[in-house]
Design a protein around this motif. Structure first.
Motif, PDB file in Angstrom:
ATOM      1  N   CYS A  71       0.845  -1.199   0.000  1.00 60.04           N
ATOM      2  CA  CYS A  71       0.000   0.000   0.000  1.00 60.04           C
ATOM      3  C   CYS A  71       0.876   1.243   0.000  1.00 60.04           C
ATOM      4  O   CYS A  71       1.670   1.444   0.929  1.00 60.04           O
ATOM      5  N   GLY A  74       1.431   3.884   2.984  1.00 64.50           N
ATOM      6  CA  GLY A  74       2.634   3.778   3.821  1.00 64.50           C
ATOM      7  C   GLY A  74       2.487   4.186   5.282  1.00 64.50           C
ATOM      8  O   GLY A  74       3.453   4.687   5.881  1.00 64.50           O
ATOM      9  N   PHE A  95       6.880  -2.609   1.548  1.00 63.64           N
ATOM     10  CA  PHE A  95       5.422  -2.654   1.719  1.00 63.64           C
ATOM     11  C   PHE A  95       4.761  -1.473   0.991  1.00 63.64           C
ATOM     12  O   PHE A  95       3.681  -1.610   0.408  1.00 63.64           O
TER      13      PHE A  95
HETATM   14  S1  SF4 Z   1      -0.759   1.633   4.740  1.00 62.73           S
HETATM   15 FE1  SF4 Z   1      -2.406   2.808   5.707  1.00 62.73          FE
HETATM   16  S2  SF4 Z   1      -3.990   2.961   4.171  1.00 62.73           S
HETATM   17 FE2  SF4 Z   1      -2.599   1.343   3.514  1.00 62.73          FE
HETATM   18  S3  SF4 Z   1      -3.517  -0.546   4.272  1.00 62.73           S
HETATM   19 FE3  SF4 Z   1      -2.084   0.171   5.815  1.00 62.73          FE
HETATM   20  S4  SF4 Z   1      -3.279   1.431   7.252  1.00 62.73           S
HETATM   21 FE4  SF4 Z   1      -4.479   1.152   5.383  1.00 62.73          FE
END
Ligand code: SF4
Length: 340
Positions: A71, A74, A95
């Motif tokens: 994602c 971040g 990630f």
């Molecule tokens: S990085 Fe933030 S927006 Fe992305 S899945 Fe994790 S908590 Fe949700």
């Protein structure tokens, strides 16, 4: 796919997620030589998946759906960071910068929903990634999944920090009529400093709250997850009060919250971030997070504070979801005076 470096000797076939894990294991994420770098500096690796619906137990939903992995938002506290290790990638930078895109996700999901044995249990969309992170604007896999779910009369709960969710209000309205749909927009805080520090790739909190307003106005069951409450960053009474007031002002139909927990790669990433950026805070986090959860006494204080403020801003009359940790029980408002 046999082994690195034959990853892309397969004509037009895309690798599976397992192929990607094998390739990264052998040569690191740089071995994903066809991953496309886009303007946001992240790399996007197209993959194929064998299944879209993932069965889960012990949760308030029965199935999870994640069209992307990784994602670009971040968030430093993100519990899904640890899941990236399933693909042999790290829970730190990779990630947020190496995103897997399941290009056949909608097709596979449609097939699964068409099975005569499908029982139309509640599915949760976006449990290991944000389904409305920016790349959704290009691939539209989340929208395609929602169309399939509406057609398959399957109820869904969505969690997102992406205001792009308003793009799909037409499909969400269809889903609401066909099977039921709840949109949980995640807004841990409206404090700008905390937002910038903790959620570097996300939209401004007020932009997210405006999305809640638009969805609710369109008749969709949309509310806010004030989650997680991050000790020392978003946990002061004044910050929680400003956040709850803003949530109420934007017409959220419900509000939920929980206190940050830390485990696996997420724990290492978050404490590493604190050590680098805020070393003076590290001893307090070490004391507070001896285990996965902050102590029950701390969580009860948060709960008491939230309840007092919900009452003050008229949110307790609306549906409220609470910290699901087993020992987060009722505390008295008088306890809600902690500073950190
Ligand atoms: S990085 Fe933030 S927006 Fe992305 S899945 Fe994790 S908590 Fe949700």
């Amino acid at each position: 796919m046999s082994s690195f470096p034959l990853l892309f000797d397969l004509g037009t076939a895309k690798p599976t997620t397992r192929d990607v894990a094998n390739t990264v294991k052998a040569g690191g994420s740089h071995a994903l030589t066809e991953a496309e770098r886009r303007a946001d500096e992240a790399r996007y690796q197209e993959v194929t998946c064998r299944s879209a619906l993932n069965r889960v137990k012990g949760m308030p939903f029965d199935w999870t759906l994640n069209p992307y992995r990784g994602c670009t938002h971040g968030c430093h506290y993100c519990y899904a960071r640890r899941y990236h290790t399933q693909f042999e990638m790290n829970a730190d930078d990779e990630f947020a910068s190496m995103i897997l895109v399941k290009t056949n996700f909608v097709e596979v999901l449609t097939r699964e929903l068409d099975r005569p044995s499908w029982t139309r249990d509640l599915a949760a969309l976006g449990t290991a990634t944000d389904p409305y992170q920016p790349i959704e604007g290009r691939y539209r896999l989340t929208r395609g999944a929602l169309v399939a779910l509406a057609r398959g009369r399957t109820p869904v709960g969505i969690v997102t920090k992406g205001p792009m969710v308003v793009r799909d209000r037409d499909v969400l309205a269809d889903l609401t009529r066909a099977a039921g749909c709840t949109v949980h927009v995640s807004v841990p805080t409206v404090d700008e400093d905390a937002w910038r520090l903790l959620e570097p790739g996300t939209a401004h909190p007020l932009q997210r709250l405006r999305a809640v307003r638009e969805l609710a106005d369109a008749g969709i069951n949309a509310g806010v997850l004030m989650a997680p409450v991050v000790p020392g960053f978003t946990s002061s009474r004044s910050k929680i009060e400003r956040t709850i007031k803003a949530i109420a002002d934007h017409g959220a139909r419900f509000v939920g919250y929980n206190v940050m927990h830390l485990e696996g790669g997420t724990r290492e990433h978050f404490l590493g971030f604190i050590e680098r950026a805020f070393p003076a805070m590290l001893p307090r986090f070490d004391r507070l997070y001896v285990r996965k959860y902050a102590p029950a006494s701390y969580r009860k204080e948060v709960q008491a504070m939230v309840r007092v403020l919900q009452d003050r801003y008229g949110l307790s009359k609306r549906h409220t979801t609470q910290d699901r940790n087993p020992d987060a029980e009722t505390a008295t408002p008088e306890q809600a005076a902690f500073a950190w």
